[in-house]
Design a protein around this motif. Structure first.
Motif, PDB file in Angstrom:
ATOM      1  N   UNK A  79      41.334 -23.960  38.657  1.00  0.00           N
ATOM      2  CA  UNK A  79      42.196 -24.480  37.571  1.00  0.00           C
ATOM      3  C   UNK A  79      43.416 -22.961  37.658  1.00  0.00           C
ATOM      4  N   UNK A  80      44.685 -23.261  36.684  1.00  0.00           N
ATOM      5  CA  UNK A  80      45.202 -22.611  36.383  1.00  0.00           C
ATOM      6  C   UNK A  80      45.185 -22.035  34.276  1.00  0.00           C
ATOM      7  N   UNK A  81      44.932 -22.917  33.948  1.00  0.00           N
ATOM      8  CA  UNK A  81      44.756 -22.527  32.845  1.00  0.00           C
ATOM      9  C   UNK A  81      43.244 -21.872  32.463  1.00  0.00           C
ATOM     10  N   UNK A  82      43.925 -20.916  30.972  1.00  0.00           N
ATOM     11  CA  UNK A  82      42.627 -19.645  30.622  1.00  0.00           C
ATOM     12  C   UNK A  82      41.420 -20.668  29.929  1.00  0.00           C
ATOM     13  N   UNK A  83      41.480 -21.867  29.748  1.00  0.00           N
ATOM     14  CA  UNK A  83      40.249 -22.189  29.628  1.00  0.00           C
ATOM     15  C   UNK A  83      39.123 -23.260  30.210  1.00  0.00           C
ATOM     16  N   UNK A  84      39.792 -22.340  31.186  1.00  0.00           N
ATOM     17  CA  UNK A  84      38.399 -23.201  32.556  1.00  0.00           C
ATOM     18  C   UNK A  84      38.590 -21.978  33.630  1.00  0.00           C
ATOM     19  N   UNK A  85      39.046 -20.887  33.159  1.00  0.00           N
ATOM     20  CA  UNK A  85      38.583 -19.737  33.567  1.00  0.00           C
ATOM     21  C   UNK A  85      36.970 -19.826  34.113  1.00  0.00           C
ATOM     22  N   UNK A  86      35.873 -20.213  33.530  1.00  0.00           N
ATOM     23  CA  UNK A  86      34.901 -20.352  34.250  1.00  0.00           C
ATOM     24  C   UNK A  86      35.387 -20.678  35.878  1.00  0.00           C
ATOM     25  N   UNK A 360      23.858 -34.608  14.124  1.00  0.00           N
ATOM     26  CA  UNK A 360      25.209 -33.607  14.461  1.00  0.00           C
ATOM     27  C   UNK A 360      25.191 -32.208  15.399  1.00  0.00           C
ATOM     28  N   UNK A 361      26.003 -32.304  16.751  1.00  0.00           N
ATOM     29  CA  UNK A 361      26.058 -31.597  17.247  1.00  0.00           C
ATOM     30  C   UNK A 361      26.763 -30.699  17.463  1.00  0.00           C
ATOM     31  N   UNK A 362      27.026 -28.869  17.838  1.00  0.00           N
ATOM     32  CA  UNK A 362      27.909 -27.588  18.074  1.00  0.00           C
ATOM     33  C   UNK A 362      28.005 -27.638  19.259  1.00  0.00           C
ATOM     34  N   UNK A 363      28.734 -27.881  18.948  1.00  0.00           N
ATOM     35  CA  UNK A 363      29.569 -27.632  21.107  1.00  0.00           C
ATOM     36  C   UNK A 363      30.654 -27.149  20.891  1.00  0.00           C
ATOM     37  N   UNK A 364      30.370 -25.896  21.860  1.00  0.00           N
ATOM     38  CA  UNK A 364      31.101 -24.472  21.897  1.00  0.00           C
ATOM     39  C   UNK A 364      31.562 -24.368  23.291  1.00  0.00           C
ATOM     40  N   UNK A 365      33.143 -24.075  23.054  1.00  0.00           N
ATOM     41  CA  UNK A 365      33.105 -23.768  24.501  1.00  0.00           C
ATOM     42  C   UNK A 365      34.662 -22.708  24.347  1.00  0.00           C
ATOM     43  N   UNK A 366      35.864 -22.650  25.274  1.00  0.00           N
ATOM     44  CA  UNK A 366      36.563 -21.426  25.809  1.00  0.00           C
ATOM     45  C   UNK A 366      37.654 -21.503  24.788  1.00  0.00           C
ATOM     46  N   UNK A 367      38.072 -22.747  24.603  1.00  0.00           N
ATOM     47  CA  UNK A 367      39.307 -22.994  23.664  1.00  0.00           C
ATOM     48  C   UNK A 367      39.838 -24.120  23.559  1.00  0.00           C
ATOM     49  N   UNK A 368      40.595 -24.930  22.843  1.00  0.00           N
ATOM     50  CA  UNK A 368      40.942 -25.526  22.156  1.00  0.00           C
ATOM     51  C   UNK A 368      40.679 -26.902  23.293  1.00  0.00           C
ATOM     52  N   UNK A 369      42.037 -26.183  24.224  1.00  0.00           N
ATOM     53  CA  UNK A 369      42.013 -27.872  25.572  1.00  0.00           C
ATOM     54  C   UNK A 369      40.943 -28.046  26.191  1.00  0.00           C
ATOM     55  N   UNK A 370      39.771 -27.226  26.162  1.00  0.00           N
ATOM     56  CA  UNK A 370      38.828 -26.816  26.755  1.00  0.00           C
ATOM     57  C   UNK A 370      37.794 -28.576  26.543  1.00  0.00           C
ATOM     58  N   UNK A 371      38.193 -28.114  25.216  1.00  0.00           N
ATOM     59  CA  UNK A 371      36.940 -29.557  24.228  1.00  0.00           C
ATOM     60  C   UNK A 371      37.955 -30.575  23.787  1.00  0.00           C
TER      61      UNK A 371
END
Length: 610
Positions: A79-86, A360-371
């Motif tokens: 991927x090229x997007x920073x959100x998918x840097x992992x 309710x569940x807390x979901x954390x990610x690398x950015x808005x696009x990721x989520x």
């Protein structure tokens, strides 16, 4: 004794988003004879996921393999997007070199720097491919200088500075080593890979070591681990031990039930794989990214860099609106919980935490696009739920100060819009770091800004630049808290009662602001049906019908002219909601609503908060 597998090359294609990685892989597949002469092939064949195809972005790294002149080339499209840097970070552990694709007009962009830094840190060989040289405004000679400057800036070694340059048009299906050469096919790029990407090395007689870098998931066979055989060999029915460099307590004996290698777009079952082969392994239930498959008598895990931490979080919860359960197939907390935890099988950058509230569940990610990609996937699968506004994840330093994630933002806009962009970003605590001309009539600006300052900004940015601006961001560590930011300067128009929207009610309501709904839509009290130009929320009655009298007939409604409603995309809706609002997500609708639906309770809560 260590040997080189001269008949194999392992290479990843890395680049900034939209510089042509996936199209380039298409051409390499076509010209290596993977497809039959009469086979119909879709464009960007590697983007197999529906959302990837619609948005034209790569989200998950993909493995493929081609054979060229007797050498098997394993190719990984990243991927090229920073959100998918992992995704990028971990697949680079499987390869010995990378093809760095750079647009012949845009030149190196923020994400080019990010992915190249990762490759140089791992001491990988680089082949630079200047792509899109057939663009009318292409400037390949200048871009070569910019790429070399980037290498110097990132402290590349002398060998890396000597990287070969290849000029290509992935769309045209050709590559050349020199711009004066006559373009024919992709042979120059294939030759550069064979000549400059080192063959994988390893000791075939040593104990088995395979680092799992990617996890695929299949409903039928469960988890599929993908990794490179570093030492020894792997065989079907072989007994191996699972170990993990960051988790010394992990030690478990497992059996290899199926083994695959990649051939074109297919996985082919094999009985055995040797040093340097990239393999897929199924049949191991407890397999995770970063695990090493080792010899049971000598379990030595391979070091593996920890994946970057998430920077933003939002709450996923059971939908409790008056329309709950009417459109979704999966609506309970158990359904939502199982689906979120299943996502962890393949998404290494995601975190899911249970809260005190079982719904309710807390979901954390690398950015808005990721989520947002996760939300979109879930609604397409038939899930119904609600999500809160994205909020950044803070940290504390040793002195107890609050730290927040920062971003470097690179913006290219037509000159006349640069003032508006600077004004808007400074209101969001952005600091202008640099400004330079970028092509005819364009300005490139670099800002340092808190991650939360970008939440909800993309929609404004596209409006302010009439869709002509390009914005790229890059995570830039943590810094002390920069102060409060007012996200939205407009209030919401809130439905006054449950019912169905009618033309007469909407006609009266549209005088108060812009509407998000048209006639004939189900609404409920507390639902956000529009945006007000004023800062406070306003209640409107969109279900109000005209009272009939002897002199006025119901037919006179037809004369009322409604302004077309603003239809929001998922990203726009996530950007728009405020901290006291939720987005109701169903397979058929996206509805904005207040967290507290009852107007009296809402007023009471706002007084108490003050």
């Amino acid at each position: 004794m260590r040997i080189k597998r001269d008949d194999v090359r392992n290479v990843a294609i890395i680049a900034h988003v939209d510089h042509g990685k996936t199209t380039l892989v298409d051409e390499l597949l076509k010209q290596s004879g993977v497809f039959r002469a009469n086979q119909e092939v879709v464009e960007r064949v590697m983007d197999s996921n529906a959302i990837e195809r619609e948005r034209g972005i790569t989200i998950l790294s993909k493995n493929t393999a081609v054979t060229y002149g007797g050498t098997k080339i394993n190719i990984i499209d990243t991927p090229g997007h920073a959100d998918f840097g992992g995704e990028v970070e971990r697949v680079l552990k499987m390869v010995n070199g990378v093809i760095l694709v750079v647009d012949a007009f845009e030149g190196p962009m923020p994400q080019t720097k990010f992915v190249l830094q990762k490759a140089l840190d791992l001491d990988l060989s680089v082949v630079v491919c200047i792509n899109k040289i057939d663009r009318p405004e292409a400037r390949p000679a200048e871009v070569v200088d910019e790429v070399l400057e980037l290498f110097l800036e990132l402290d590349a070694s002398d060998e890396q500075l000597d990287s070969p340059f290849v000029y290509a048009s992935a769309k045209g299906g050709y590559a050349v080593r020199d711009l004066a050469d006559e373009p024919k096919d992709m042979k120059p790029l294939f030759d550069a890979i064979i000549d400059h990407i080192p063959a994988p090395e390893g000791d075939p007689d040593a104990d088995t070591q395979v680092l799992i870098s990617t996890i695929d998931y299949n409903e039928y066979v469960g988890r599929i681990g993908v990794g490179k055989v570093d030492n020894g060999s792997l065989r079907v029915n072989q007994e191996v031990a699972l170990a993990n460099y960051h988790d010394p307590s992990k030690s478990k004996k497992v059996k290899i039930s199926r083994l695959y290698e990649f051939d074109g777009l297919d996985k082919v079952e094999v009985d055995e794989a040797g040093v340097g082969s990239i393999v897929a392994i199924s049949g191991i239930a407890d397999l995770h990214i970063g695990d090493t498959l080792c010899a049971p008598e000598n379990p030595v895990p391979i070091p593996f860099q920890k994946i970057s931490e998430p920077t933003i979080a939002m709450h996923f919860m059971v939908n409790d609106s008056p329309l709950a359960g009417t459109e979704g197939k999966y609506v309970t907390s158990r359904h939502i919980r199982d689906r979120l935890f299943r996502e962890l099988n393949t998404d290494v950058s995601l975190r899911v935490e249970e809260t005190e509230d079982a719904d309710r569940f807390k979901v954390s990610g690398r950015g808005e696009l990721h989520l947002s990609v996760l939300i979109e996937n879930m609604r397409r699968e038939g899930y119904e739920f609600a999500v809160s506004k994205a909020e950044v994840i803070y940290k504390k330093d040793d002195a107890g100060r609050r730290l927040e994630p920062m971003e470097l933002v690179y913006i290219d806009v037509p000159d006349e819009y640069s003032g508006t962009v600077i004004q808007k970003l400074s209101l969001r605590k952005g600091e202008l770091q640099g400004m330079s001309p970028s092509g005819t009539g364009y300005t490139r600006m670099e800002f340092s800004i808190p991650s939360r300052g970008l939440i909800g900004y993309r929609g404004d940015f596209l409006t302010d630049t009439k869709g002509n601006g390009v914005m790229n961001q890059l995570f830039d560590g943590y810094a002390p808290y920069k102060g409060d930011i007012q996200y939205r300067r407009q209030g919401s128009l809130i439905a006054f009662e449950d019912g169905e929207s009618v033309t007469y009610g909407l006609f009266n309501a549209q005088e108060r602001g812009k509407l998000f709904i048209g006639p004939g839509e189900k609404v409920y009290a507390g639902m956000v049906v529009g945006v007000s130009p004023k800062t406070e929320d306003i209640e409107v009655n969109v279900c109000k019908t005209k009272h009939l009298t002897n002199t006025r007939s119901s037919g006179s409604d037809e004369a009322l002219k409604l302004v077309p409603p603003v239809i929001m995309s998922l990203e726009q809706a996530l950007d728009f909601i405020d901290t006291d609002e939720l987005l109701e997500v169903t397979p058929e609708h996206l509805r904005l609503r207040k967290k507290i639906l009852d107007s009296r309770m809402r007023k009471r809560a706002s007084i108490n908060n003050k």
